[in-house]
Design a protein around this motif. Structure first.
Motif, mmCIF file in Angstrom:
data_model
loop_
_atom_site.group_PDB
_atom_site.id
_atom_site.type_symbol
_atom_site.label_atom_id
_atom_site.label_comp_id
_atom_site.label_asym_id
_atom_site.label_seq_id
_atom_site.Cartn_x
_atom_site.Cartn_y
_atom_site.Cartn_z
ATOM 1 N N HIS A 18 35.980 55.401 26.075
ATOM 2 C CA HIS A 18 37.365 55.777 25.815
ATOM 3 C C HIS A 18 37.384 56.899 24.768
ATOM 4 O O HIS A 18 36.709 56.815 23.756
ATOM 5 C CB HIS A 18 38.151 54.563 25.308
ATOM 6 C CG HIS A 18 39.539 54.875 24.867
ATOM 7 N ND1 HIS A 18 40.570 55.055 25.752
ATOM 8 C CD2 HIS A 18 40.055 55.055 23.631
ATOM 9 C CE1 HIS A 18 41.675 55.331 25.083
ATOM 10 N NE2 HIS A 18 41.380 55.330 23.788
ATOM 11 N N GLU A 38 41.846 54.723 28.481
ATOM 12 C CA GLU A 38 41.764 53.435 29.191
ATOM 13 C C GLU A 38 42.837 53.225 30.261
ATOM 14 O O GLU A 38 42.546 52.841 31.373
ATOM 15 C CB GLU A 38 41.820 52.291 28.174
ATOM 16 C CG GLU A 38 41.693 50.910 28.770
ATOM 17 C CD GLU A 38 40.281 50.560 29.165
ATOM 18 O OE1 GLU A 38 40.093 49.930 30.227
ATOM 19 O OE2 GLU A 38 39.360 50.912 28.430
ATOM 20 N N LYS A 50 40.875 56.050 38.464
ATOM 21 C CA LYS A 50 41.258 55.355 37.233
ATOM 22 C C LYS A 50 40.203 55.613 36.162
ATOM 23 O O LYS A 50 39.007 55.428 36.403
ATOM 24 C CB LYS A 50 41.389 53.857 37.485
ATOM 25 C CG LYS A 50 42.536 53.498 38.396
ATOM 26 C CD LYS A 50 42.619 51.997 38.568
ATOM 27 C CE LYS A 50 43.753 51.648 39.497
ATOM 28 N NZ LYS A 50 43.838 50.199 39.699
ATOM 29 N N HIS A 51 40.676 56.004 34.983
ATOM 30 C CA HIS A 51 39.760 56.235 33.866
ATOM 31 C C HIS A 51 38.989 54.964 33.521
ATOM 32 O O HIS A 51 37.824 55.029 33.112
ATOM 33 C CB HIS A 51 40.528 56.712 32.641
ATOM 34 C CG HIS A 51 41.072 58.097 32.761
ATOM 35 N ND1 HIS A 51 41.361 58.867 31.662
ATOM 36 C CD2 HIS A 51 41.383 58.869 33.841
ATOM 37 C CE1 HIS A 51 41.835 60.037 32.051
ATOM 38 N NE2 HIS A 51 41.868 60.056 33.366
ATOM 39 N N SER A 52 39.622 53.821 33.667
ATOM 40 C CA SER A 52 38.952 52.556 33.329
ATOM 41 C C SER A 52 37.706 52.334 34.188
ATOM 42 O O SER A 52 36.766 51.657 33.757
ATOM 43 C CB SER A 52 39.914 51.378 33.474
ATOM 44 O OG SER A 52 40.432 51.311 34.788
ATOM 45 N N ASP A 53 37.685 52.917 35.395
ATOM 46 C CA ASP A 53 36.500 52.807 36.253
ATOM 47 C C ASP A 53 35.352 53.689 35.752
ATOM 48 O O ASP A 53 34.203 53.490 36.127
ATOM 49 C CB ASP A 53 36.831 53.201 37.695
ATOM 50 C CG ASP A 53 37.807 52.240 38.360
ATOM 51 O OD1 ASP A 53 37.945 51.095 37.865
ATOM 52 O OD2 ASP A 53 38.432 52.636 39.360
#
Length: 150
Positions: A18, A38, A50-53
């Motif tokens: 992040h 995130e 998705k950034h979370s991925d």
């Protein structure tokens, strides 16, 4: 040739986290710089990512969208940064930057004063040339450009 202490070597073997800056390689002529957050996502014609991925994946990873399209997540090297940044005026490109660094004999440990940060293209290469113990001081009178380069 200068001896290199491997513990001080610059490396992009760490995983994406992040707040990291990532260069998204879409095609040979399309790259974008994105700061990983995130809850955010990146969308292009290949789908939504998705950034979370991305968090936890190593730089250089190939990631897929919900539609099956893919992009590569690359580390922001000075060379890639020069290609993706937006610039209003003429900038130096890698071949010219290499010549300037060599001609001025800029090596690790040097202190460099740059007048006119502009887009930050030269600045990022200067910072890598003086790393790990040198320092680049740079300034720009145009606040918007300074903020963008920062």
């Amino acid at each position: 040739m200068l001896p290199i202490n491997s513990s001080q070597k610059l490396s992009f073997t760490k995983s994406i986290d992040h707040g990291d800056l990532v260069i998204i390689y879409e095609r040979h002529d399309t790259m974008k710089a994105v700061k990983v957050s995130e809850g955010s996502s990146f969308q292009n014609r290949f789908g939504m990512f998705k950034h979370s991925d991305w968090i936890g994946k190593p730089f250089g990873s190939k990631v897929y969208s919900h539609k099956g399209g893919f992009v590569y997540l690359l580390a922001p090297t000075p060379e890639l940064w020069t290609l993706v940044l937006s610039h209003r005026t003429q900038i130096l490109y890698i071949a010219d930057i290499s010549f300037v660094i060599m001609y001025l004999e800029i090596v690790p440990g040097c202190l460099v004063l740059e007048s006119g940060t502009g887009s930050g293209s030269l600045t990022t290469s200067l910072a890598r040339a003086v790393a790990p113990h040198g320092h680049v001081y740079t300034f720009d009178f145009h606040e918007h450009r300074a903020t963008s380069a920062r």
